[in-house]
Write a protein that holds these residues in place. Sequence first.
Motif, PDB file in Angstrom:
ATOM      1  N   ASN B 329       1.640   7.052  -3.731  1.00  0.00           N
ATOM      2  CA  ASN B 329       0.669   7.988  -4.306  1.00  0.00           C
ATOM      3  C   ASN B 329       0.767   9.401  -3.709  1.00  0.00           C
ATOM      4  O   ASN B 329      -0.087  10.238  -3.957  1.00  0.00           O
ATOM      5  N   LYS B 330       1.799   9.606  -2.895  1.00  0.00           N
ATOM      6  CA  LYS B 330       1.964  10.914  -2.247  1.00  0.00           C
ATOM      7  C   LYS B 330       0.662  11.403  -1.618  1.00  0.00           C
ATOM      8  O   LYS B 330       0.240  12.554  -1.814  1.00  0.00           O
ATOM      9  N   LEU B 331       0.023  10.503  -0.902  1.00  0.00           N
ATOM     10  CA  LEU B 331      -1.282  10.808  -0.306  1.00  0.00           C
ATOM     11  C   LEU B 331      -1.158  11.727   0.905  1.00  0.00           C
ATOM     12  O   LEU B 331      -0.200  11.624   1.677  1.00  0.00           O
ATOM     13  N   THR B 332      -2.119  12.594   1.068  1.00  0.00           N
ATOM     14  CA  THR B 332      -2.258  13.369   2.304  1.00  0.00           C
ATOM     15  C   THR B 332      -3.664  13.112   2.845  1.00  0.00           C
ATOM     16  O   THR B 332      -4.561  12.672   2.114  1.00  0.00           O
ATOM     17  N   ALA B 333      -3.856  13.401   4.127  1.00  0.00           N
ATOM     18  CA  ALA B 333      -5.103  13.052   4.807  1.00  0.00           C
ATOM     19  C   ALA B 333      -6.321  13.672   4.123  1.00  0.00           C
ATOM     20  O   ALA B 333      -7.375  13.025   4.005  1.00  0.00           O
ATOM     21  N   ASP B 334      -6.141  14.889   3.654  1.00  0.00           N
ATOM     22  CA  ASP B 334      -7.305  15.591   3.072  1.00  0.00           C
ATOM     23  C   ASP B 334      -7.784  14.957   1.764  1.00  0.00           C
ATOM     24  O   ASP B 334      -8.878  15.236   1.303  1.00  0.00           O
ATOM     25  N   GLN B 335      -6.942  14.118   1.158  1.00  0.00           N
ATOM     26  CA  GLN B 335      -7.335  13.484  -0.103  1.00  0.00           C
ATOM     27  C   GLN B 335      -8.218  12.250   0.098  1.00  0.00           C
ATOM     28  O   GLN B 335      -8.824  11.737  -0.836  1.00  0.00           O
ATOM     29  N   ILE B 336      -8.238  11.738   1.323  1.00  0.00           N
ATOM     30  CA  ILE B 336      -8.845  10.417   1.566  1.00  0.00           C
ATOM     31  C   ILE B 336     -10.357  10.523   1.765  1.00  0.00           C
ATOM     32  O   ILE B 336     -10.821  11.279   2.620  1.00  0.00           O
ATOM     33  N   ASP B 337     -11.082   9.731   1.017  1.00  0.00           N
ATOM     34  CA  ASP B 337     -12.516   9.619   1.291  1.00  0.00           C
ATOM     35  C   ASP B 337     -12.746   8.553   2.363  1.00  0.00           C
ATOM     36  O   ASP B 337     -13.346   8.807   3.396  1.00  0.00           O
ATOM     37  N   HIS B 338     -12.223   7.364   2.118  1.00  0.00           N
ATOM     38  CA  HIS B 338     -12.264   6.322   3.160  1.00  0.00           C
ATOM     39  C   HIS B 338     -11.282   5.218   2.822  1.00  0.00           C
ATOM     40  O   HIS B 338     -10.758   5.152   1.698  1.00  0.00           O
ATOM     41  N   PRO B 411      -3.847 -13.768   9.671  1.00  0.00           N
ATOM     42  CA  PRO B 411      -3.382 -12.636  10.488  1.00  0.00           C
ATOM     43  C   PRO B 411      -2.161 -11.955   9.887  1.00  0.00           C
ATOM     44  O   PRO B 411      -1.885 -10.795  10.186  1.00  0.00           O
ATOM     45  N   ALA B 412      -1.433 -12.663   9.039  1.00  0.00           N
ATOM     46  CA  ALA B 412      -0.237 -12.059   8.438  1.00  0.00           C
ATOM     47  C   ALA B 412      -0.591 -11.156   7.265  1.00  0.00           C
ATOM     48  O   ALA B 412       0.254 -10.431   6.767  1.00  0.00           O
ATOM     49  N   GLN B 413      -1.855 -11.236   6.828  1.00  0.00           N
ATOM     50  CA  GLN B 413      -2.236 -10.550   5.584  1.00  0.00           C
ATOM     51  C   GLN B 413      -3.177  -9.373   5.834  1.00  0.00           C
ATOM     52  O   GLN B 413      -3.802  -9.264   6.876  1.00  0.00           O
ATOM     53  N   VAL B 414      -3.268  -8.515   4.810  1.00  0.00           N
ATOM     54  CA  VAL B 414      -4.306  -7.500   4.789  1.00  0.00           C
ATOM     55  C   VAL B 414      -4.576  -7.162   3.324  1.00  0.00           C
ATOM     56  O   VAL B 414      -3.696  -7.331   2.465  1.00  0.00           O
ATOM     57  N   ASP B 415      -5.805  -6.726   3.068  1.00  0.00           N
ATOM     58  CA  ASP B 415      -6.163  -6.295   1.718  1.00  0.00           C
ATOM     59  C   ASP B 415      -6.774  -4.903   1.867  1.00  0.00           C
ATOM     60  O   ASP B 415      -7.843  -4.752   2.430  1.00  0.00           O
ATOM     61  N   MET B 416      -6.053  -3.884   1.393  1.00  0.00           N
ATOM     62  CA  MET B 416      -6.460  -2.493   1.644  1.00  0.00           C
ATOM     63  C   MET B 416      -6.813  -1.771   0.350  1.00  0.00           C
ATOM     64  O   MET B 416      -6.103  -1.872  -0.638  1.00  0.00           O
ATOM     65  N   THR B 417      -7.920  -1.051   0.418  1.00  0.00           N
ATOM     66  CA  THR B 417      -8.301  -0.203  -0.712  1.00  0.00           C
ATOM     67  C   THR B 417      -8.569   1.202  -0.182  1.00  0.00           C
ATOM     68  O   THR B 417      -9.425   1.392   0.683  1.00  0.00           O
ATOM     69  N   ILE B 418      -7.813   2.155  -0.685  1.00  0.00           N
ATOM     70  CA  ILE B 418      -8.044   3.551  -0.313  1.00  0.00           C
ATOM     71  C   ILE B 418      -8.816   4.225  -1.444  1.00  0.00           C
ATOM     72  O   ILE B 418      -8.398   4.173  -2.606  1.00  0.00           O
ATOM     73  N   VAL B 419      -9.964   4.780  -1.078  1.00  0.00           N
ATOM     74  CA  VAL B 419     -10.743   5.531  -2.065  1.00  0.00           C
ATOM     75  C   VAL B 419     -10.525   7.017  -1.797  1.00  0.00           C
ATOM     76  O   VAL B 419     -10.747   7.487  -0.673  1.00  0.00           O
TER      77      VAL B 419
END
Lengths: 489, 489
Positions: B329-338, B411-419
């Motif tokens: 998503n070509k994300l940069t830090a300033d785009q992240i809400d949480h 422990p091998a898994q993660v479920d991540m959501t970037i808003v």
Amino acid sequence: MPFTTRRTLLRTAAALPLAASMTDRVFAQSADKAVPAAAPKAPVKDVTRTLAHYLVTAKYDDLPENVRKEGVRTLLNWVGVAIGGSHHQTVDIAVSALQPFSGPPQASLFGRKERFDIMNAAFINGVSSHIFDYDDTHLKTIIHPAGPVASAILAYSEMQPVSGKDFLNALVLGVETECRIGNAVYPNHYDVGWHITGTAGVFGSAAAIGKLMNLNEQQMVWAIGLAASQPVGLRESFGSMNKSFNPGRAAANGIFAAVLAAKNYTSSDQMLEAKRGWANTISTKQDYNEITGDLGKRYEAALNTYKPFACGIVMHPAIDAAIQLRNENKLTADQIDHVDLKVHPLVLELTGKTAPHDGLESKFSIYHAVAVAIVEGAGGEKQFSDRAATDPTIVALRGKVKPVVTPGITPAQVDMTIVTKDGRTLHKYIQHAIGSVEVPMTDKQLETKFADLAEGVIPADQARKVMDLCWKVETLENAGDIARTAATA
Amino acid sequence: MPFTTRRTLLRTAAALPLAASMTDRVFAQSADKAVPAAAPKAPVKDVTRTLAHYLVTAKYDDLPENVRKEGVRTLLNWVGVAIGGSHHQTVDIAVSALQPFSGPPQASLFGRKERFDIMNAAFINGVSSHIFDYDDTHLKTIIHPAGPVASAILAYSEMQPVSGKDFLNALVLGVETECRIGNAVYPNHYDVGWHITGTAGVFGSAAAIGKLMNLNEQQMVWAIGLAASQPVGLRESFGSMNKSFNPGRAAANGIFAAVLAAKNYTSSDQMLEAKRGWANTISTKQDYNEITGDLGKRYEAALNTYKPFACGIVMHPAIDAAIQLRNENKLTADQIDHVDLKVHPLVLELTGKTAPHDGLESKFSIYHAVAVAIVEGAGGEKQFSDRAATDPTIVALRGKVKPVVTPGITPAQVDMTIVTKDGRTLHKYIQHAIGSVEVPMTDKQLETKFADLAEGVIPADQARKVMDLCWKVETLENAGDIARTAATA
């Protein structure tokens, strides 16, 4: 077995340790009684630091007279056996294998001309000193204390001058460290299979070298930690060259630990006592009071013993009795009708070979041991050589030796009656054999043993000089003179 | 703590291994499933000899293609981490402590100019390679296999030319030996406190060096026996320089064992399996079929894994997810809400530091790990440096990372959501993170890791050359070229 014939293997003093170790265990109990009752258990914390603090603060002047004296005897006995073993095939192999990798010629090999860096020299001298299994024994743990410690500090003293007083202090502290740590885990640790001389010995070397390098308390803690990371030796190696490998490698590993710690190479601060530290990992028994209790008051180093005879100690009472009867009665083989001896069952279990074929087998023959003691009045390496094992007079006499297992006789005891052809009945009961804690070898006897071992390796006058240096170690300006004098030109 | 400030100690990548080891254990189970069912148990005899016979007869041509390939990757990854750690304070100390004792300059130190004899060089390179705890992992045992083996054979190959094929064969056989012996005693042996990389690693080094020295079967039996006599390392050392000491000393001890055995220095013939041999003495579990079963058919060496991120693997799924979402998503830090992430409880237990103060602490912060991964798209040593831990952008972003312990997540898994601030919801579920057996690092990723570690230590073109030599190791006339090229002029 493509490179080594069975006979060569047997010549490596191979199986001897088995008998020695099994019987040492039995003897250990009586020695145990000589120790004062333990103080209340110290809390399981700061064990490593308490020991380190003691090591860095303990002074030569603190040593009681009897401890100093035993330290000197430990040194002399050890130098003798290291010279004696120095041309064994095992040592030749180690020298040739390690020569391409050795650092600067910092230290001598006893009885030899090669010089190695101090770690390799300590290794080889340590091997040398244990080949005949004729070195010193801390009977409570069956640790052979001098090997890992003396090998290390003699090598170090050649590289870096060390006063005789500092040297003796380091020797005692090293022996004290390994025997106390050994006490903490013995017998469980030994029973499961560790060769305790190598596993505890690393600490002895690290402590002694650390002392000579003037480590501060924190560095000594780290030296102990790095030593704990390098235990050496399994009992399964007994009967091979790997057994004498163990004290040698323990000496080298201890130096390795100390020189790294001296530059602030860190380790844990609780390596001895932590949950996943040394004692918990390597033993099912941990008695930390053995390590930290009465430091500077109780000295394990004062309990060291020396073997008068070059065989497992189960035969020592009988050899002692035979030599005494021979000397008191000026007996010769032709006068003997037969020899009755009452023994503990272990004697026949471990040393019941009636017709040993060679020197090594003769170390497992109570028949041979008594016969050779009567004929030659001694029980050194020469008396357990191929020559002695096949000597017709001795072979004839061993057929007249009649051991009988007798209730009430402990492994430390023997009851011997020699019946002569002219009808005399000569009797000797041994309660504790010469070489035990109760009947220690005299200084004179240690000298005889030394001279006997050195014969054929270095000239007699050189042996005399080395002994003199050992006796007066406390007055030496540089203890490195001992090792230099014990090498060949 | 007179010589080392707390801060310096923290910089030694000290506490990291704790987290790594605990979680590696959890991961081990899933890796376990990939292994074929064990054959019926081999009788408990001739374990040592069977292994030795295999080692002396196994040929390069016998190696399956996937095993060769993994051997090459093992080599490349290891050389990279050894270069990367080569100027750490720990290595500087080891070099300065050992320089006075080193033998001839037979072998290079990676990323450095000093040369040492092969045993000391192997020790130091072994230390170097484990300092960041960023080396390879055999997940079934948590052994870091390359350290003891590659350190030893790369040093040896400089002294004595070795063809690339023979080199790779020795590398695989060494790794195979240590991992199989590790399997035989894991987990009990590790649980009680042994640092299995050092205890099993000695065998890997001895086997590989013994192979390069063309030992015959009996000599290989003895080399294994002498290796068994020199286990290295306790878990209590984790958190100190002593941890990286362990693979290094294992490498040196293995060489020591092999060079003695090559001259017919004897040991027991049953050192692994005897009643008072290695496995019985050092572990409460012994599964000898792990050592002798399917030799030449089942390859533990094919199961090696490499860490893509310079931290305990419990954070790897989250870093993997963050980098993927960032790149897609070509994300940069300033785009992240949480950032919401569902994690296993271990993640917060081991890496729950919300405000790490420096590089080392940041290795224990899932907040930092996710933030730096989003900002920099990586998780190497640089991303866990003091610089990164105090970077204002990363510090700000880590406050927006919201891990929540969620049932059903392993422990091998993660479920991540970037808003994102503009209202997008970007989702990534990781079943197995990059670097696992299931999702191995690509060759390209290994190269990036290597280049990253080498940066600042050796020039980029030199790093490129070393990588090329590693990839084509099988075609090299002399594998010693790798080590020579990895040193500084």
